[in-house]
Design an enzyme around this catalytic site. Structure first.
Site, PDB file in Angstrom:
ATOM      1  N   GLN A 131       0.848  -1.185   0.000  1.00  0.00           N
ATOM      2  CA  GLN A 131       0.000   0.000   0.000  1.00  0.00           C
ATOM      3  C   GLN A 131       0.890   1.244   0.000  1.00  0.00           C
ATOM      4  O   GLN A 131       2.080   1.188   0.321  1.00  0.00           O
ATOM      5  CB  GLN A 131      -0.962   0.011   1.178  1.00  0.00           C
ATOM      6  CG  GLN A 131      -0.343   0.141   2.549  1.00  0.00           C
ATOM      7  CD  GLN A 131      -1.402  -0.013   3.649  1.00  0.00           C
ATOM      8  OE1 GLN A 131      -2.386  -0.740   3.503  1.00  0.00           O
ATOM      9  NE2 GLN A 131      -1.200   0.670   4.765  1.00  0.00           N
ATOM     10  N   ASP A 286       2.056  -3.324 -17.203  1.00  0.00           N
ATOM     11  CA  ASP A 286       0.854  -3.302 -16.357  1.00  0.00           C
ATOM     12  C   ASP A 286       0.177  -1.943 -16.496  1.00  0.00           C
ATOM     13  O   ASP A 286      -0.164  -1.296 -15.506  1.00  0.00           O
ATOM     14  CB  ASP A 286       1.248  -3.575 -14.903  1.00  0.00           C
ATOM     15  CG  ASP A 286       0.062  -4.019 -14.047  1.00  0.00           C
ATOM     16  OD1 ASP A 286      -0.962  -4.427 -14.621  1.00  0.00           O
ATOM     17  OD2 ASP A 286       0.165  -3.948 -12.812  1.00  0.00           O
TER      18      ASP A 286
END
Length: 508
Positions: A131, A286
């Site tokens: 995160q 990605d």
């Protein structure tokens, strides 16, 4: 712990009716029949591909991520399964900010207060592996320095990943042994590929290196911004990057309100992709909308560099030849390019492969070029090649996934985007550079140091070969000498041709 996880997988398998895979199976049909005797009711109204997706979501973030990777293997999966798995979303609750601080301090060996100013305990983004928190670097005088994004690895994630990977490996082995199509699907190879990607994402130094390489490749670019890496604040568990201010690329209305030229932005996306692939041979793999922002000056901002792809010169040449041949409807060249690449068995008849490619691809040309999907072109070629036992390379699968992302993004920004009109000049110029005079000069320049080192040693190597008692060394030395002589003669001939051309141009 592994046993409990195994029973969780079995119960999920039953709940979503995945035993339907065994229905009619010669050796495993009894599993379907046995599960049918269980009194616990289950809702099997959804199609099987949808139930597979829901089962993976139920099993947690690692299985979700595996499904996401699996969705890119359209060379192996039926289209309905690949489409359903592509809908998987990595929704993971954040972990506590104090835990993030503990990871940073343990990993970097200093307190968060010494490293950063105003470190925000509330993450701005959270995923299965890590995160992100917002902060500012602390200056020597204690004041605020650069604004940064601090990416922190999820605590205790490695044992969970290793456990799930081991179970996935076991399941892959069963699939390979028990299903007639198991070996062709290569389940163990797919799991091994997923293992590699996942472990790369677990090492923040790996992502930092990817970001630095991409930043160097696009230094001074008027199309793409890549954040700076702060290596003094980065380790295997922590990545500190320059904070990027921008608008998520999916917020079309906000971009339009900010005065961003969406048509120009869509063209930039295509050019960035082909620059990465054909100029650099190193591409961000990605590039979904969540990893792309748009700066106030209209440039793209790339984020999240855990997965990148790389291509060799052979890969790039193969792709360029196939794209150009396809859009010129030269299906024979498409077939021979497959055979020359070595990905189709050498005994494959080019005419048979040509006919198969024509059957699949010709209907595409009933559409305007602006509606033709490059990603679908690659996908159709992969699907056709399956019949001919093609070994699809992982880097090309990553490329096809990225290309589909770029296309979807480009046409979201500009529905009238003609990818061929944008890409063809780039591909044509690149091919001319590879086979023209500039390509020759670049090759000569690249090979010159090797020639300068090798040629002076030839007499000594020949003497050693002649003095050896082993006939095979003599033969090897003679062959090497002939090869070098032939290479040297070829070089001299090319130089002579070049000089003659320059002289003729001067005289004329």
């Amino acid at each position: 712990m592994r046993i409990a996880r195994f029973f969780k997988i079995v119960s999920t398998f039953y709940r979503f009716g995945l035993d339907d895979f065994f229905q009619g199976h010669s050796r495993l049909g009894f599993v379907h029949a046995l599960f049918g005797l269980c009194p616990i009711r289950r809702d099997l109204s959804a199609p099987l591909p949808a139930r597979v997706r829901m089962a993976l979501e139920s099993l947690g973030p690692i299985f979700v991520k595996f499904g996401q990777v699996l969705s890119t293997r359209r060379d192996l999966l039926p289209p309905d399964y690949a489409d359903e798995l592509s809908r998987l979303q990595d929704r993971v609750p954040p972990f506590d900010g104090e835990e993030a601080r503990a990871v940073i301090e343990r990993s970097l060996g200093r307190s968060v207060g010494e490293l950063y100013v105003d470190f925000d305990n509330t993450p701005v983004a959270s995923a299965s592996v890590a995160q992100v928190h917002k902060a500012w670097l602390r200056q020597p005088d204690g004041g605020r320095g650069r604004e940064v994004a601090v990416k922190v690895l999820r605590p205790g994630i490695l044992p969970v990943i290793e456990q799930d990977l081991a179970l996935l490996g076991t399941l892959a082995g069963w699939v390979e042994k028990l299903f007639t199509d198991g070996k062709r699907l290569k389940p163990r190879e797919v799991v091994a590929e997923f293992d590699k990607y996942l472990h790369d994402e677990l090492d923040m130094m790996h992502e930092a290196a990817n970001a630095s390489q991409l930043r160097r490749n696009f230094k001074g670019s008027d199309m793409l911004i890549v954040p700076e890496v702060f290596y003094d604040y980065t380790s295997r568990d922590v990545l500190t990057l320059e904070w990027m201010h921008g608008t998520p690329v999916g917020q079309i209305d906000a971009l339009r309100a900010a005065g961003v030229d969406l048509k120009k932005l869509s063209r930039f996306g295509v050019e960035i992709f082909f620059t990465q692939v054909f100029r650099h041979g190193f591409f961000h793999a990605d590039m979904h909308p969540g990893n792309i922002f748009v700066a106030a000056d209209g440039r793209y901002i790339a984020l999240d560099f855990g997965i990148v792809g790389s291509l060799t010169d052979t890969d790039k040449h193969y792709l360029a030849v196939n794209f150009l041949a396809f859009f010129n409807r030269d299906y024979h060249r498409v077939a021979t390019a497959h055979i020359e690449s070595g990905w189709v068995p050498k005994d494959t008849r080019a005419e048979e492969l040509e006919a198969a490619v024509r059957t699949v691809c010709e209907p595409i040309f009933e559409k305007p070029l602006s509606q033709i999907s490059f990603g679908m072109v690659l996908l159709r070629l992969f699907e056709t090649s399956r019949r001919f036992n093609v070994e699809i390379q992982p880097q090309l699968v990553l490329l096809q996934k990225t290309l589909l992302n770029i296309e979807g993004l480009g046409r979201q920004l500009d529905p009238e985007l003609d990818l061929w009109d944008t890409a063809k000049p780039f591909l044509t110029k690149w091919m001319n550079e590879q086979i023209g005079w500039r390509g020759l000069l670049r090759t000569l320049k690249h090979e010159a140091p090797q020639w300068a080192t090798t040629l002076p040693t030839l007499p000594r190597k020949l003497n050693e070969a002649l003095g050896s008692a082993k006939a095979d060394l003599l033969v090897e030395g003679y062959i090497q000498l002939m090869r070098e002589q032939k290479r040297q003669n070829g070089l001299l001939l090319l130089i002579a041709i070049l000089l003659a051309g320059l002289l003729a141009k001067t005289l004329l």
